[in-house]
Design a protein around this motif. Structure first.
Motif, PDB file in Angstrom:
ATOM      1  N   LEU A  48       0.833  -1.200   0.000  1.00 35.21           N
ATOM      2  CA  LEU A  48       0.000   0.000   0.000  1.00 35.21           C
ATOM      3  C   LEU A  48       0.870   1.253   0.000  1.00 35.21           C
ATOM      4  O   LEU A  48       0.609   2.201  -0.751  1.00 35.21           O
ATOM      5  N   ALA A  49       1.920   1.259   0.800  1.00 34.12           N
ATOM      6  CA  ALA A  49       2.829   2.408   0.853  1.00 34.12           C
ATOM      7  C   ALA A  49       3.555   2.575  -0.480  1.00 34.12           C
ATOM      8  O   ALA A  49       3.731   3.702  -0.962  1.00 34.12           O
ATOM      9  N   GLN A  50       3.960   1.465  -1.085  1.00 40.47           N
ATOM     10  CA  GLN A  50       4.645   1.543  -2.377  1.00 40.47           C
ATOM     11  C   GLN A  50       3.726   2.145  -3.435  1.00 40.47           C
ATOM     12  O   GLN A  50       4.136   3.024  -4.207  1.00 40.47           O
ATOM     13  N   LEU A  51       2.494   1.682  -3.473  1.00 34.20           N
ATOM     14  CA  LEU A  51       1.539   2.211  -4.451  1.00 34.20           C
ATOM     15  C   LEU A  51       1.236   3.682  -4.196  1.00 34.20           C
ATOM     16  O   LEU A  51       1.198   4.492  -5.129  1.00 34.20           O
ATOM     17  N   MET A  52       1.002   4.018  -2.947  1.00 37.51           N
ATOM     18  CA  MET A  52       0.675   5.400  -2.600  1.00 37.51           C
ATOM     19  C   MET A  52       1.834   6.328  -2.958  1.00 37.51           C
ATOM     20  O   MET A  52       1.639   7.370  -3.597  1.00 37.51           O
ATOM     21  N   GLY A  53       3.040   5.954  -2.562  1.00 41.56           N
ATOM     22  CA  GLY A  53       4.204   6.781  -2.862  1.00 41.56           C
ATOM     23  C   GLY A  53       4.439   6.899  -4.356  1.00 41.56           C
ATOM     24  O   GLY A  53       4.710   7.991  -4.877  1.00 41.56           O
ATOM     25  N   GLY A  91       2.192   6.534  -6.776  1.00 39.04           N
ATOM     26  CA  GLY A  91       1.112   7.320  -7.376  1.00 39.04           C
ATOM     27  C   GLY A  91       1.273   8.808  -7.136  1.00 39.04           C
ATOM     28  O   GLY A  91       1.096   9.616  -8.050  1.00 39.04           O
ATOM     29  N   LEU A  92       1.614   9.176  -5.916  1.00 39.27           N
ATOM     30  CA  LEU A  92       1.804  10.600  -5.607  1.00 39.27           C
ATOM     31  C   LEU A  92       3.009  11.176  -6.348  1.00 39.27           C
ATOM     32  O   LEU A  92       2.960  12.298  -6.849  1.00 39.27           O
ATOM     33  N   ARG A  93       4.067  10.379  -6.444  1.00 40.68           N
ATOM     34  CA  ARG A  93       5.251  10.836  -7.176  1.00 40.68           C
ATOM     35  C   ARG A  93       4.925  10.999  -8.662  1.00 40.68           C
ATOM     36  O   ARG A  93       5.273  11.986  -9.291  1.00 40.68           O
ATOM     37  N   SER A  94       4.218  10.031  -9.224  1.00 37.02           N
ATOM     38  CA  SER A  94       3.837  10.097 -10.633  1.00 37.02           C
ATOM     39  C   SER A  94       2.925  11.291 -10.899  1.00 37.02           C
ATOM     40  O   SER A  94       3.075  12.003 -11.902  1.00 37.02           O
ATOM     41  N   PHE A  95       1.977  11.532 -10.007  1.00 39.53           N
ATOM     42  CA  PHE A  95       1.074  12.672 -10.161  1.00 39.53           C
ATOM     43  C   PHE A  95       1.851  13.987 -10.150  1.00 39.53           C
ATOM     44  O   PHE A  95       1.632  14.865 -10.975  1.00 39.53           O
ATOM     45  N   ALA A  96       2.800  14.111  -9.222  1.00 38.56           N
ATOM     46  CA  ALA A  96       3.586  15.347  -9.109  1.00 38.56           C
ATOM     47  C   ALA A  96       4.496  15.556 -10.313  1.00 38.56           C
ATOM     48  O   ALA A  96       4.680  16.694 -10.771  1.00 38.56           O
ATOM     49  N   GLU A  97       5.033  14.474 -10.862  1.00 37.78           N
ATOM     50  CA  GLU A  97       5.972  14.591 -11.981  1.00 37.78           C
ATOM     51  C   GLU A  97       5.282  14.823 -13.324  1.00 37.78           C
ATOM     52  O   GLU A  97       5.933  15.219 -14.284  1.00 37.78           O
ATOM     53  N   ASN A  98       4.003  14.564 -13.417  1.00 37.87           N
ATOM     54  CA  ASN A  98       3.301  14.665 -14.707  1.00 37.87           C
ATOM     55  C   ASN A  98       2.285  15.807 -14.726  1.00 37.87           C
ATOM     56  O   ASN A  98       1.237  15.695 -15.370  1.00 37.87           O
ATOM     57  N   GLN A  99       2.587  16.885 -14.077  1.00 36.82           N
ATOM     58  CA  GLN A  99       1.659  18.019 -14.024  1.00 36.82           C
ATOM     59  C   GLN A  99       1.432  18.666 -15.391  1.00 36.82           C
ATOM     60  O   GLN A  99       0.355  19.164 -15.658  1.00 36.82           O
ATOM     61  N   ASP A 100       2.421  18.653 -16.239  1.00 33.97           N
ATOM     62  CA  ASP A 100       2.264  19.329 -17.528  1.00 33.97           C
ATOM     63  C   ASP A 100       2.327  18.350 -18.695  1.00 33.97           C
ATOM     64  O   ASP A 100       2.729  18.703 -19.788  1.00 33.97           O
ATOM     65  N   MET A 102      -1.952   9.820 -16.256  1.00 34.60           N
ATOM     66  CA  MET A 102      -0.600   9.257 -16.225  1.00 34.60           C
ATOM     67  C   MET A 102      -0.358   8.486 -14.932  1.00 34.60           C
ATOM     68  O   MET A 102       0.204   7.392 -14.958  1.00 34.60           O
ATOM     69  N   ALA A 103      -0.800   9.051 -13.822  1.00 31.80           N
ATOM     70  CA  ALA A 103      -0.631   8.356 -12.541  1.00 31.80           C
ATOM     71  C   ALA A 103      -1.415   7.049 -12.551  1.00 31.80           C
ATOM     72  O   ALA A 103      -0.933   6.023 -12.069  1.00 31.80           O
ATOM     73  N   SER A 104      -2.606   7.064 -13.127  1.00 28.31           N
ATOM     74  CA  SER A 104      -3.429   5.861 -13.201  1.00 28.31           C
ATOM     75  C   SER A 104      -2.739   4.771 -14.028  1.00 28.31           C
ATOM     76  O   SER A 104      -2.699   3.602 -13.629  1.00 28.31           O
ATOM     77  N   ARG A 105      -2.191   5.145 -15.159  1.00 31.72           N
ATOM     78  CA  ARG A 105      -1.507   4.170 -16.016  1.00 31.72           C
ATOM     79  C   ARG A 105      -0.255   3.614 -15.325  1.00 31.72           C
ATOM     80  O   ARG A 105       0.004   2.419 -15.374  1.00 31.72           O
ATOM     81  N   GLU A 106       0.504   4.496 -14.715  1.00 33.44           N
ATOM     82  CA  GLU A 106       1.717   4.038 -14.044  1.00 33.44           C
ATOM     83  C   GLU A 106       1.395   3.195 -12.812  1.00 33.44           C
ATOM     84  O   GLU A 106       2.107   2.242 -12.501  1.00 33.44           O
ATOM     85  N   LEU A 107       0.311   3.526 -12.135  1.00 35.59           N
ATOM     86  CA  LEU A 107      -0.104   2.713 -10.991  1.00 35.59           C
ATOM     87  C   LEU A 107      -0.539   1.319 -11.431  1.00 35.59           C
ATOM     88  O   LEU A 107      -0.292   0.337 -10.726  1.00 35.59           O
ATOM     89  N   GLU A 155       0.831  -4.420 -11.221  1.00 41.06           N
ATOM     90  CA  GLU A 155       1.210  -5.693 -11.848  1.00 41.06           C
ATOM     91  C   GLU A 155       2.548  -6.177 -11.313  1.00 41.06           C
ATOM     92  O   GLU A 155       2.742  -7.369 -11.072  1.00 41.06           O
ATOM     93  N   ASP A 156       3.504  -5.252 -11.134  1.00 39.63           N
ATOM     94  CA  ASP A 156       4.808  -5.617 -10.573  1.00 39.63           C
ATOM     95  C   ASP A 156       4.656  -6.163  -9.149  1.00 39.63           C
ATOM     96  O   ASP A 156       5.269  -7.170  -8.803  1.00 39.63           O
ATOM     97  N   LEU A 157       3.846  -5.489  -8.346  1.00 43.69           N
ATOM     98  CA  LEU A 157       3.641  -5.944  -6.963  1.00 43.69           C
ATOM     99  C   LEU A 157       2.944  -7.302  -6.926  1.00 43.69           C
ATOM    100  O   LEU A 157       3.265  -8.154  -6.098  1.00 43.69           O
ATOM    101  N   ALA A 158       1.999  -7.506  -7.833  1.00 45.40           N
ATOM    102  CA  ALA A 158       1.309  -8.800  -7.895  1.00 45.40           C
ATOM    103  C   ALA A 158       2.289  -9.903  -8.287  1.00 45.40           C
ATOM    104  O   ALA A 158       2.249 -11.005  -7.729  1.00 45.40           O
TER     105      ALA A 158
END
Length: 183
Positions: free
Chosen positions: A74-79, A81-90, A98-103, A108-111
């Motif tokens: 859960l922490a890995q996904l949350m971190g 997702g938040l990092r991806s959201f912040a990096e893809n603002q523009d 973008m965050a949804s796709r990367e999540l 899949e990797d975690l599974a």
């Protein structure tokens, strides 16, 4: 012990193979249970701490907190997702898409990580009965060969060899059932 002492080298090889399969399945099962229990506990601990930070809207603190829980999915996904959201603002697709796709990819990797070692269980569950059956066939061939060599064979001659042969099949079934159950 008496049956073990009467087994030929081929049947002993089959029994040893089945024991190795059983041990491998047991090790994988125990390891997976321990990993999943630790992951669940770490995720629950992270969630309890992150809940307050999320309600306050302190996403950077949540990212920092998530980095402290490397064994919590859960922490890995949350971190992530938040990092991806912040990096893809523009970006062209927008930060949420973008965050949804990367999540999805991260999930899949975690599974895949959570299923590590599980193919051993599947292989053991599907092949152990056949390995046991192979041992039974060897045992029956040995009994009939002994009967032909001795020139006869009553119930006593056949029953001991058949019992020896069937024990290997039973062992294969027990190991397969346990592996499939753990799977």
């Amino acid at each position: 012990v008496e049956i073990w002492n009467h087994m030929g080298p081929a049947q002993v090889g089959v029994v040893v193979t089945l024991f190795i399969m059983g041990i491998a399945s047991t090790v994988v099962g125990i390891e997976r249970v321990l990993v999943l229990m630790r992951a669940r506990a770490a995720s629950a601990e992270f969630a309890a701490k992150a809940r307050k930070l999320l309600s306050e809207g302190d996403f950077e603190a949540v990212r920092t907190l998530a980095a402290k829980y490397p064994n919590a999915p859960l922490a890995q996904l949350m971190g992530f997702g938040l990092r991806s959201f912040a990096e893809n603002q523009d970006g062209v697709l927008g930060p949420v898409e973008m965050a949804s796709r990367e999540l999805s990819r991260k999930l899949e990797d975690l599974a895949a990580q959570s299923r590590r070692g599980v193919p051993i269980l599947a292989t053991t569950g599907s092949t152990a009965p056949f390995v046991g059956l192979f041992g039974t066939v060897i045992g029956i061939i040995t009994v009939f060969g002994q009967m032909a060599k001795d020139g006869g064979g009553g119930f006593a001659t056949v029953s001991g060899g058949i019992a020896e042969a069937l024990i290997v099949t039973g062992l294969g079934l027990v190991i397969a059932i346990a592996a499939v159950w753990i799977f």
